[in-house]
Scaffold this motif. Structure first.
Motif, mmCIF file in Angstrom:
data_model
loop_
_atom_site.group_PDB
_atom_site.id
_atom_site.type_symbol
_atom_site.label_atom_id
_atom_site.label_comp_id
_atom_site.label_asym_id
_atom_site.label_seq_id
_atom_site.Cartn_x
_atom_site.Cartn_y
_atom_site.Cartn_z
ATOM 1 N N ILE A 1 0.797 -1.136 -0.077
ATOM 2 C CA ILE A 1 0.109 -0.007 0.034
ATOM 3 C C ILE A 1 0.841 1.230 0.004
ATOM 4 C CG2 ILE A 1 -1.711 1.311 1.396
ATOM 5 C CD1 ILE A 1 -2.412 -1.490 2.419
ATOM 6 N N PRO A 2 1.090 2.004 -1.209
ATOM 7 C CA PRO A 2 2.040 3.034 -1.044
ATOM 8 C C PRO A 2 1.514 4.376 -0.234
ATOM 9 C CG PRO A 2 0.575 2.997 -3.067
ATOM 10 C CD PRO A 2 0.305 1.417 -2.564
ATOM 11 N N ASN A 3 2.568 5.071 0.212
ATOM 12 C CA ASN A 3 2.177 6.230 0.948
ATOM 13 C C ASN A 3 2.907 7.476 0.341
ATOM 14 O OD1 ASN A 3 1.975 8.148 2.808
ATOM 15 N ND2 ASN A 3 2.505 6.954 4.514
ATOM 16 N N THR A 4 2.277 8.071 -0.302
ATOM 17 C CA THR A 4 3.012 9.234 -1.382
ATOM 18 C C THR A 4 2.668 10.538 -0.558
ATOM 19 O OG1 THR A 4 0.904 9.408 -2.372
ATOM 20 C CG2 THR A 4 2.621 8.018 -3.198
ATOM 21 N N SER A 5 2.065 10.715 0.637
ATOM 22 C CA SER A 5 1.671 11.909 1.032
ATOM 23 C C SER A 5 2.070 12.497 2.316
ATOM 24 C CB SER A 5 0.208 12.362 1.038
ATOM 25 O OG SER A 5 -0.388 11.293 1.801
ATOM 26 N N GLU A 6 1.482 11.606 3.440
ATOM 27 C CA GLU A 6 1.992 12.214 4.836
ATOM 28 C C GLU A 6 2.053 11.004 5.854
ATOM 29 O OE1 GLU A 6 -2.067 13.552 6.655
ATOM 30 O OE2 GLU A 6 -2.179 13.822 4.414
ATOM 31 N N SER A 7 2.244 11.369 7.001
ATOM 32 C CA SER A 7 2.296 10.282 8.098
ATOM 33 C C SER A 7 0.741 9.901 8.385
ATOM 34 C CB SER A 7 2.790 10.719 9.218
ATOM 35 O OG SER A 7 2.568 10.284 10.566
ATOM 36 N N TYR A 8 0.422 8.839 8.903
ATOM 37 C CA TYR A 8 -0.691 8.265 9.187
ATOM 38 C C TYR A 8 -1.166 8.492 10.474
ATOM 39 C CZ TYR A 8 -0.651 5.376 4.975
ATOM 40 O OH TYR A 8 -0.482 5.093 3.666
ATOM 41 N N GLY A 9 -0.091 9.213 11.166
ATOM 42 C CA GLY A 9 -0.587 9.616 12.819
ATOM 43 C C GLY A 9 -0.394 8.527 13.807
ATOM 44 N N GLU A 10 -1.544 8.350 14.606
ATOM 45 C CA GLU A 10 -1.171 7.642 15.709
ATOM 46 C C GLU A 10 -2.101 6.066 15.576
ATOM 47 O OE1 GLU A 10 -2.860 9.259 19.296
ATOM 48 O OE2 GLU A 10 -1.278 10.701 19.496
ATOM 49 N N LYS A 11 -2.897 6.190 14.517
ATOM 50 C CA LYS A 11 -3.685 4.745 14.347
ATOM 51 C C LYS A 11 -4.202 4.705 12.709
ATOM 52 C CE LYS A 11 -7.804 6.758 15.888
ATOM 53 N NZ LYS A 11 -8.869 6.571 16.957
ATOM 54 N N LEU A 12 -4.270 3.517 12.471
ATOM 55 C CA LEU A 12 -5.396 3.113 11.332
ATOM 56 C C LEU A 12 -6.383 2.093 11.863
ATOM 57 C CD1 LEU A 12 -2.225 2.333 8.989
ATOM 58 C CD2 LEU A 12 -3.860 3.938 8.457
ATOM 59 N N LEU A 13 -7.336 2.109 10.840
ATOM 60 C CA LEU A 13 -8.516 1.267 11.260
ATOM 61 C C LEU A 13 -8.757 0.348 10.116
ATOM 62 C CD1 LEU A 13 -11.577 1.725 13.346
ATOM 63 C CD2 LEU A 13 -11.853 0.928 10.867
ATOM 64 N N LEU A 14 -8.511 -0.727 10.165
ATOM 65 C CA LEU A 14 -8.938 -1.957 9.219
ATOM 66 C C LEU A 14 -10.283 -2.673 9.355
ATOM 67 C CD1 LEU A 14 -7.141 -3.821 7.210
ATOM 68 C CD2 LEU A 14 -6.856 -5.397 9.260
ATOM 69 N N ARG A 15 -11.121 -2.571 8.373
ATOM 70 C CA ARG A 15 -12.411 -3.050 8.316
ATOM 71 C C ARG A 15 -12.603 -4.321 7.355
ATOM 72 N NH1 ARG A 15 -17.012 0.220 5.207
ATOM 73 N NH2 ARG A 15 -18.804 -0.987 5.551
ATOM 74 N N ILE A 16 -13.172 -5.205 8.070
ATOM 75 C CA ILE A 16 -13.478 -6.466 7.288
ATOM 76 C C ILE A 16 -15.093 -6.486 7.055
ATOM 77 C CG2 ILE A 16 -13.377 -8.818 7.311
ATOM 78 C CD1 ILE A 16 -11.409 -8.920 9.704
ATOM 79 N N GLN A 17 -15.402 -6.656 5.470
ATOM 80 C CA GLN A 17 -16.547 -6.657 5.130
ATOM 81 C C GLN A 17 -16.950 -7.875 4.620
ATOM 82 O OE1 GLN A 17 -14.826 -2.887 3.324
ATOM 83 N NE2 GLN A 17 -16.966 -2.536 3.107
ATOM 84 N N GLY A 18 -18.265 -8.178 4.737
ATOM 85 C CA GLY A 18 -18.671 -9.281 4.021
ATOM 86 C C GLY A 18 -20.008 -9.217 3.574
ATOM 87 N N THR A 19 -20.363 -9.830 2.504
ATOM 88 C CA THR A 19 -21.656 -9.364 1.532
ATOM 89 C C THR A 19 -22.817 -10.018 2.257
ATOM 90 O OG1 THR A 19 -21.206 -11.183 0.147
ATOM 91 C CG2 THR A 19 -20.194 -9.199 -0.556
ATOM 92 N N ARG A 20 -23.870 -9.740 1.836
ATOM 93 C CA ARG A 20 -25.181 -10.413 2.363
ATOM 94 C C ARG A 20 -25.160 -11.858 1.925
ATOM 95 N NH1 ARG A 20 -29.818 -5.657 1.127
ATOM 96 N NH2 ARG A 20 -28.807 -4.081 2.574
ATOM 97 N N GLN A 21 -24.538 -12.191 0.921
ATOM 98 C CA GLN A 21 -24.455 -13.871 0.465
ATOM 99 C C GLN A 21 -23.975 -14.416 1.609
ATOM 100 O OE1 GLN A 21 -22.434 -13.211 -3.310
ATOM 101 N NE2 GLN A 21 -24.259 -12.761 -4.415
ATOM 102 N N ILE A 22 -23.153 -14.223 2.435
ATOM 103 C CA ILE A 22 -22.594 -15.029 3.466
ATOM 104 C C ILE A 22 -23.570 -15.257 4.436
ATOM 105 C CG2 ILE A 22 -20.911 -14.945 5.382
ATOM 106 C CD1 ILE A 22 -19.139 -13.411 3.960
#
Length: 337
Positions: free
Chosen positions: A149-170
């Motif tokens: 995942i490239p970072n071309t702009s700035e610092s991310y600060g103190e945290k990142l948030l990772l989201r896991i998504q499932g479709t309605r078919q699950i």
């Protein structure tokens, strides 16, 4: 009739509250609002060990980034999927956000606002690796086995948030029973800092020196010298001290401190003689310690006396040189018929 009005008023207030929440979320430029189920926390420190959490589908993982460290250039995130979920990989995706704000939270859901950095699918593999540089122009190596995942702009600060998504078919059963292991660890730069300290002779002020590391001149800096891991040669030259050479092994992502004791450039002499030998240098008595002592540059006369045996030698002492005089007594045995 009064009861109906009361109900309408309650519904209206709830709508106003929801609109207020969504409005505040969209104030951040390029931010989007999304909902997750449970939220887990995963902290990444300067330790090379992986730290893991288990998250369900539609959950989020808040990744606490390491504080500013000289040797950390990014983080690596690893997903381990159960077999039955990997077989339904087309129904699952992930998203990564920065600058997230928790807008609303209750027992069943959490509403976040944040800027999406990247998103992707899992493919049909049981695992997935994300490599995330924490600042632009990092030296993280790309490979065919991970998603960069490239970072071309700035610092991310103190945290990142990772989201896991499932479709309605699950299926509802898979949603409740499936658990994905997510681990994270730092990615270190392939450099280290070398700190060199010069210690002048006792009770003497420091004099100018030239320092070379691997044949290249360098200066002493409080922040140290950034070098690659491995063996490095350090040499110190000066008109006031003897030349010094050191070979130092530098480990990856670790500070290495080297202290070099500087020696006076005046000539040194060591006399090794049997116990009881009287030693004179320029007719001045010298203790028989067998240790080096300092001479003035120039011609000197050495006289050693052991009982009735005496030996005299002369020496021309030059700056930067060390001399050793070894007095030995030899004995021979012969057979007479």
């Amino acid at each position: 009739m009064p009861i109906k009005k009361s109900i309408r008023l309650t519904v209206t207030c709830s709508c106003i509250l929801a609109l207020s929440i969504l409005s505040s979320a969209f104030r951040t430029a390029s931010a989007e609002t999304f909902t997750t189920a449970a939220v887990h926390t995963l902290s990444v420190s300067s330790s090379p060990d992986k730290k893991s959490v288990s998250a369900g589908i539609n959950d989020a993982v808040e990744i606490i980034l390491p504080k500013e460290e000289d040797y950390i250039q990014g983080i690596e995130i690893n997903f381990k999927l159960p077999q039955k979920i990997a077989e339904q990989h087309e129904k699952l995706s992930w998203s990564l956000y920065k600058g997230t704000i928790l807008v609303f939270s209750d027992e069943s859901s959490n509403i976040f606002s944040g800027t999406r950095v990247a998103l992707g699918s899992f493919g049909n593999s049981l695992s997935l690796v994300l490599k995330i540089p924490l600042y632009p122009n990092s030296e993280i190596k790309r490979d065919a086995y991970s998603y960069y995942i490239p970072n071309t702009s700035e610092s991310y600060g103190e945290k990142l948030l990772l989201r896991i998504q499932g479709t309605r078919q699950i299926s509802e059963e898979d949603l409740k029973s499936s658990s994905i292991e997510i681990s994270a660890k730092p990615i270190f730069i392939e450099k280290s800092r070398l700190f060199i300290k010069l210690k002048p002779p006792a009770n003497k002020e420091a004099q100018p020196c030239t320092i070379f590391v691997d044949g290249k001149p360098c200066s002493l800096d409080k922040s140290g010298l950034l070098v690659s891991p491995g063996i490095h040669d350090i040499s110190v030259t000066s008109d006031f001290y003897r030349n010094e050479l050191r070979a130092v092994n530098v480990e990856t992502a670790k500070d290495t401190h080297v202290e070099i004791e500087l020696r006076d450039i005046a000539p040194l002499l060591r006399i090794i003689a049997p116990e009881g030998t009287k030693i004179f240098v320029d007719e001045q008595p010298v203790a028989n310690t067998q240790n080096y002592f300092t001479l003035q540059q120039g011609e000197h006369t050495l006289r050693l006396r052991l009982g009735n045996y005496e030996i005299i030698r002369s020496i021309t002492a030059l700056n930067g040189r060390s001399y050793s005089l070894n007095l030995t007594l030899e004995a021979s045995v012969s057979v007479e018929e």
